[in-house]
Motif scaffolding. Structure first.
Motif, PDB file in Angstrom:
ATOM      1  N   ARG A  77       0.865  -1.183   0.000  1.00  0.00           N
ATOM      2  CA  ARG A  77       0.000   0.000   0.000  1.00  0.00           C
ATOM      3  C   ARG A  77       0.899   1.230   0.000  1.00  0.00           C
ATOM      4  O   ARG A  77       1.626   1.473   0.953  1.00  0.00           O
ATOM      5  CB  ARG A  77      -0.908   0.013   1.232  1.00  0.00           C
ATOM      6  CG  ARG A  77      -2.035  -0.989   1.153  1.00  0.00           C
ATOM      7  CD  ARG A  77      -3.133  -0.697   2.163  1.00  0.00           C
ATOM      8  NE  ARG A  77      -4.313  -1.489   1.829  1.00  0.00           N
ATOM      9  CZ  ARG A  77      -5.235  -1.137   0.960  1.00  0.00           C
ATOM     10  NH1 ARG A  77      -5.119   0.039   0.338  1.00  0.00           N
ATOM     11  NH2 ARG A  77      -6.264  -1.903   0.712  1.00  0.00           N
ATOM     12  N   LEU A  78       0.820   2.013  -1.089  1.00  0.00           N
ATOM     13  CA  LEU A  78       1.674   3.182  -1.245  1.00  0.00           C
ATOM     14  C   LEU A  78       0.840   4.376  -1.705  1.00  0.00           C
ATOM     15  O   LEU A  78      -0.290   4.216  -2.184  1.00  0.00           O
ATOM     16  CB  LEU A  78       2.771   2.902  -2.278  1.00  0.00           C
ATOM     17  CG  LEU A  78       3.696   1.707  -1.999  1.00  0.00           C
ATOM     18  CD1 LEU A  78       4.606   1.470  -3.196  1.00  0.00           C
ATOM     19  CD2 LEU A  78       4.516   1.923  -0.738  1.00  0.00           C
ATOM     20  N   LEU A  79       1.412   5.554  -1.574  1.00  0.00           N
ATOM     21  CA  LEU A  79       0.802   6.741  -2.173  1.00  0.00           C
ATOM     22  C   LEU A  79       1.256   6.825  -3.622  1.00  0.00           C
ATOM     23  O   LEU A  79       2.459   6.832  -3.913  1.00  0.00           O
ATOM     24  CB  LEU A  79       1.228   7.993  -1.409  1.00  0.00           C
ATOM     25  CG  LEU A  79       0.459   8.273  -0.120  1.00  0.00           C
ATOM     26  CD1 LEU A  79       1.152   9.361   0.683  1.00  0.00           C
ATOM     27  CD2 LEU A  79      -0.976   8.683  -0.420  1.00  0.00           C
ATOM     28  N   THR A  80       0.304   6.867  -4.536  1.00  0.00           N
ATOM     29  CA  THR A  80       0.579   6.899  -5.965  1.00  0.00           C
ATOM     30  C   THR A  80      -0.185   8.068  -6.599  1.00  0.00           C
ATOM     31  O   THR A  80      -1.032   8.690  -5.949  1.00  0.00           O
ATOM     32  CB  THR A  80       0.125   5.585  -6.629  1.00  0.00           C
ATOM     33  OG1 THR A  80      -1.312   5.582  -6.708  1.00  0.00           O
ATOM     34  CG2 THR A  80       0.604   4.363  -5.850  1.00  0.00           C
ATOM     35  N   PRO A  81       0.084   8.377  -7.858  1.00  0.00           N
ATOM     36  CA  PRO A  81      -0.634   9.478  -8.507  1.00  0.00           C
ATOM     37  C   PRO A  81      -2.143   9.304  -8.543  1.00  0.00           C
ATOM     38  O   PRO A  81      -2.865  10.280  -8.771  1.00  0.00           O
ATOM     39  CB  PRO A  81      -0.041   9.490  -9.922  1.00  0.00           C
ATOM     40  CG  PRO A  81       1.321   8.939  -9.754  1.00  0.00           C
ATOM     41  CD  PRO A  81       1.184   7.874  -8.708  1.00  0.00           C
ATOM     42  N   ARG A  82      -2.622   8.093  -8.337  1.00  0.00           N
ATOM     43  CA  ARG A  82      -4.073   7.874  -8.341  1.00  0.00           C
ATOM     44  C   ARG A  82      -4.700   8.088  -6.970  1.00  0.00           C
ATOM     45  O   ARG A  82      -5.920   7.999  -6.830  1.00  0.00           O
ATOM     46  CB  ARG A  82      -4.377   6.461  -8.850  1.00  0.00           C
ATOM     47  CG  ARG A  82      -4.170   6.307 -10.357  1.00  0.00           C
ATOM     48  CD  ARG A  82      -4.390   4.886 -10.822  1.00  0.00           C
ATOM     49  NE  ARG A  82      -3.301   4.029 -10.403  1.00  0.00           N
ATOM     50  CZ  ARG A  82      -2.140   3.917 -11.061  1.00  0.00           C
ATOM     51  NH1 ARG A  82      -1.930   4.639 -12.155  1.00  0.00           N
ATOM     52  NH2 ARG A  82      -1.198   3.112 -10.635  1.00  0.00           N
ATOM     53  N   CYS A  83      -3.871   8.378  -5.965  1.00  0.00           N
ATOM     54  CA  CYS A  83      -4.381   8.591  -4.609  1.00  0.00           C
ATOM     55  C   CYS A  83      -4.745  10.060  -4.392  1.00  0.00           C
ATOM     56  O   CYS A  83      -4.112  10.962  -4.935  1.00  0.00           O
ATOM     57  CB  CYS A  83      -3.335   8.176  -3.577  1.00  0.00           C
ATOM     58  SG  CYS A  83      -2.918   6.424  -3.611  1.00  0.00           S
ATOM     59  N   ARG A  84      -5.747  10.264  -3.580  1.00  0.00           N
ATOM     60  CA  ARG A  84      -6.226  11.620  -3.285  1.00  0.00           C
ATOM     61  C   ARG A  84      -5.093  12.518  -2.794  1.00  0.00           C
ATOM     62  O   ARG A  84      -4.955  13.662  -3.227  1.00  0.00           O
ATOM     63  CB  ARG A  84      -7.331  11.526  -2.236  1.00  0.00           C
ATOM     64  CG  ARG A  84      -7.703  12.840  -1.572  1.00  0.00           C
ATOM     65  CD  ARG A  84      -8.560  12.594  -0.341  1.00  0.00           C
ATOM     66  NE  ARG A  84      -8.718  13.794   0.455  1.00  0.00           N
ATOM     67  CZ  ARG A  84      -9.136  13.807   1.714  1.00  0.00           C
ATOM     68  NH1 ARG A  84      -9.455  12.667   2.307  1.00  0.00           N
ATOM     69  NH2 ARG A  84      -9.255  14.938   2.371  1.00  0.00           N
ATOM     70  N   PHE A  85      -4.268  12.014  -1.887  1.00  0.00           N
ATOM     71  CA  PHE A  85      -3.269  12.867  -1.258  1.00  0.00           C
ATOM     72  C   PHE A  85      -2.031  13.088  -2.119  1.00  0.00           C
ATOM     73  O   PHE A  85      -1.092  13.746  -1.688  1.00  0.00           O
ATOM     74  CB  PHE A  85      -2.874  12.305   0.117  1.00  0.00           C
ATOM     75  CG  PHE A  85      -3.860  12.681   1.188  1.00  0.00           C
ATOM     76  CD1 PHE A  85      -3.786  13.910   1.810  1.00  0.00           C
ATOM     77  CD2 PHE A  85      -4.875  11.817   1.528  1.00  0.00           C
ATOM     78  CE1 PHE A  85      -4.705  14.276   2.776  1.00  0.00           C
ATOM     79  CE2 PHE A  85      -5.803  12.167   2.504  1.00  0.00           C
ATOM     80  CZ  PHE A  85      -5.724  13.406   3.127  1.00  0.00           C
ATOM     81  N   TRP A  86      -2.037  12.552  -3.318  1.00  0.00           N
ATOM     82  CA  TRP A  86      -0.958  12.900  -4.231  1.00  0.00           C
ATOM     83  C   TRP A  86      -1.012  14.388  -4.568  1.00  0.00           C
ATOM     84  O   TRP A  86       0.010  15.014  -4.815  1.00  0.00           O
ATOM     85  CB  TRP A  86      -1.076  12.065  -5.509  1.00  0.00           C
ATOM     86  CG  TRP A  86       0.122  12.147  -6.402  1.00  0.00           C
ATOM     87  CD1 TRP A  86       0.291  12.965  -7.477  1.00  0.00           C
ATOM     88  CD2 TRP A  86       1.321  11.374  -6.304  1.00  0.00           C
ATOM     89  NE1 TRP A  86       1.515  12.760  -8.065  1.00  0.00           N
ATOM     90  CE2 TRP A  86       2.172  11.775  -7.362  1.00  0.00           C
ATOM     91  CE3 TRP A  86       1.761  10.368  -5.438  1.00  0.00           C
ATOM     92  CZ2 TRP A  86       3.435  11.215  -7.571  1.00  0.00           C
ATOM     93  CZ3 TRP A  86       3.015   9.814  -5.645  1.00  0.00           C
ATOM     94  CH2 TRP A  86       3.828  10.241  -6.708  1.00  0.00           C
ATOM     95  N   ARG A  87      -2.244  14.939  -4.563  1.00  0.00           N
ATOM     96  CA  ARG A  87      -2.414  16.354  -4.925  1.00  0.00           C
ATOM     97  C   ARG A  87      -3.004  17.205  -3.817  1.00  0.00           C
ATOM     98  O   ARG A  87      -3.064  18.419  -3.949  1.00  0.00           O
ATOM     99  CB  ARG A  87      -3.287  16.454  -6.182  1.00  0.00           C
ATOM    100  CG  ARG A  87      -2.586  15.905  -7.420  1.00  0.00           C
ATOM    101  CD  ARG A  87      -3.454  16.004  -8.668  1.00  0.00           C
ATOM    102  NE  ARG A  87      -2.687  15.601  -9.841  1.00  0.00           N
ATOM    103  CZ  ARG A  87      -2.472  14.346 -10.201  1.00  0.00           C
ATOM    104  NH1 ARG A  87      -2.990  13.358  -9.479  1.00  0.00           N
ATOM    105  NH2 ARG A  87      -1.743  14.046 -11.264  1.00  0.00           N
ATOM    106  N   GLU A  88      -3.437  16.603  -2.736  1.00  0.00           N
ATOM    107  CA  GLU A  88      -3.965  17.386  -1.622  1.00  0.00           C
ATOM    108  C   GLU A  88      -2.843  18.141  -0.921  1.00  0.00           C
ATOM    109  O   GLU A  88      -1.673  17.769  -1.006  1.00  0.00           O
ATOM    110  CB  GLU A  88      -4.659  16.462  -0.608  1.00  0.00           C
ATOM    111  CG  GLU A  88      -6.014  15.933  -1.062  1.00  0.00           C
ATOM    112  CD  GLU A  88      -7.130  16.936  -0.831  1.00  0.00           C
ATOM    113  OE1 GLU A  88      -6.835  18.116  -0.553  1.00  0.00           O
ATOM    114  OE2 GLU A  88      -8.305  16.530  -0.940  1.00  0.00           O
ATOM    115  N   LYS A  89      -3.214  19.191  -0.196  1.00  0.00           N
ATOM    116  CA  LYS A  89      -2.239  19.915   0.601  1.00  0.00           C
ATOM    117  C   LYS A  89      -1.682  18.999   1.683  1.00  0.00           C
ATOM    118  O   LYS A  89      -2.429  18.268   2.333  1.00  0.00           O
ATOM    119  CB  LYS A  89      -2.892  21.139   1.242  1.00  0.00           C
ATOM    120  CG  LYS A  89      -3.312  22.203   0.246  1.00  0.00           C
ATOM    121  CD  LYS A  89      -3.932  23.389   0.957  1.00  0.00           C
ATOM    122  CE  LYS A  89      -4.339  24.469  -0.047  1.00  0.00           C
ATOM    123  NZ  LYS A  89      -4.976  25.626   0.632  1.00  0.00           N
ATOM    124  N   PRO A  90      -0.374  18.995   1.903  1.00  0.00           N
ATOM    125  CA  PRO A  90       0.230  18.105   2.895  1.00  0.00           C
ATOM    126  C   PRO A  90      -0.382  18.231   4.289  1.00  0.00           C
ATOM    127  O   PRO A  90      -0.494  17.236   5.009  1.00  0.00           O
ATOM    128  CB  PRO A  90       1.702  18.530   2.901  1.00  0.00           C
ATOM    129  CG  PRO A  90       1.927  19.118   1.550  1.00  0.00           C
ATOM    130  CD  PRO A  90       0.640  19.781   1.178  1.00  0.00           C
TER     131      PRO A  90
END
Length: 269
Positions: free
Chosen positions: A72-85
């Motif tokens: 389970r990783l953060l990828t470009p398809r995940c919401r938080f790839w572009r959300e504010k940190p």
């Protein structure tokens, strides 16, 4: 701010914060983690945290050196790839990135199971747990994963489930500068990003080797902080892997990652 920008902050700036935690965090496990050191699959995980991690990470086995391992990783398809940190509620998710040094270590262990078979293994700074998982898959008799982030520990449990493994013991205690544990093998990847932390690692690993004849393998793609440290003179290059294109893009031009054997002199610096 996109997560790729967030990751750049992790690489260049926020690591200093994590390094300070590694250097200063002392004491034993919290009571909860003492009870949960030997978690069973699907048990003892906070259901809200489990749901959050499952919703905001992607299960993948592509784009890295170990397609045998699902993570389970953060990828470009995940919401938080572009959300504010700042919207991520659990602190910087270093564990959600499969760093190049960890990839090299995991690939090496899977290709050379004799390195861990029947041996006790400590995975220091385990992150997503991939190297610990590789050690389990390759027949290690005992595996302990160590990461100071409790959310990383929970993510490791989920990653064990994905790979049909019973979760290995996990500790979130900062064990650097503690008594040297009696391990056959210590593996650590991508840990030399801060000079003071690197100094502490250097001393502690030397102590483990001197007292218990522990073998140490280090994964690192050759970052400046690693190659410029005095530890470099005591490393033997074991193998170098060319990184997949996806990992290269995520790591700003790094093209390969190396497994090093740590062979210090008898004296402590």
């Amino acid at each position: 701010m996109a997560f790729c920008g967030w990751k750049w902050l992790l690489l260049l700036g926020r690591q200093n914060t994590l390094a300070k935690v590694w250097r200063s965090r002392k004491g034993g496990l919290s009571l909860c983690w003492k009870r949960c050191c030997h978690w069973g699959a699907g048990k003892s995980l906070n259901p809200e945290v489990r749901a959050f991690l499952e919703e905001n990470t992607e299960v993948t086995n592509s784009g890295h050196l170990t397609p045998e391992i699902r993570l389970r990783l953060l990828t470009p398809r995940c919401r938080f790839w572009r959300e504010k940190p700042d919207l991520w509620p659990y602190g910087d998710p270093f564990w959600a990135i499969y760093w190049p040094g960890g990839q090299a270590l995991s690939r090496y262990i899977l290709d050379n199971p004799h390195v861990v078979k029947g041996r006790s293994v400590l995975d220091l700074g385990s992150g997503c747990g991939a190297t610990a998982i590789a050690a389990m898959m390759s027949g290690a008799s005992q595996v302990l994963a160590n990461d100071i982030d409790p959310i990383a520990g929970m993510a490791m449990i989920l990653n064990c489930e994905l790979n049909h493994l019973n979760p290995f013991p996990i500790t979130i205690k900062n064990i650097i500068n503690s008594e040297a544990g009696n391990w056959d093998l210590i593996v650590l990847g991508d840990m030399f990003y801060d000079e003071q932390l690197a100094d502490g690692l250097h001393h502690w690993l030397q102590k483990c080797i001197r007292i218990h004849q522990t073998e140490v393998l280090i994964g690192d793609p050759g970052r400046h902080q690693f190659l410029s440290h005095s530890i470099r003179s005591q490393l033997h290059k074991v193998i170098e892997y060319s990184l997949p294109e996806h990992t290269r893009q995520e790591n700003y031009g790094l093209t390969s990652s190396i497994v090093w054997s740590y062979q210090p002199s008898n004296s402590l610096d």
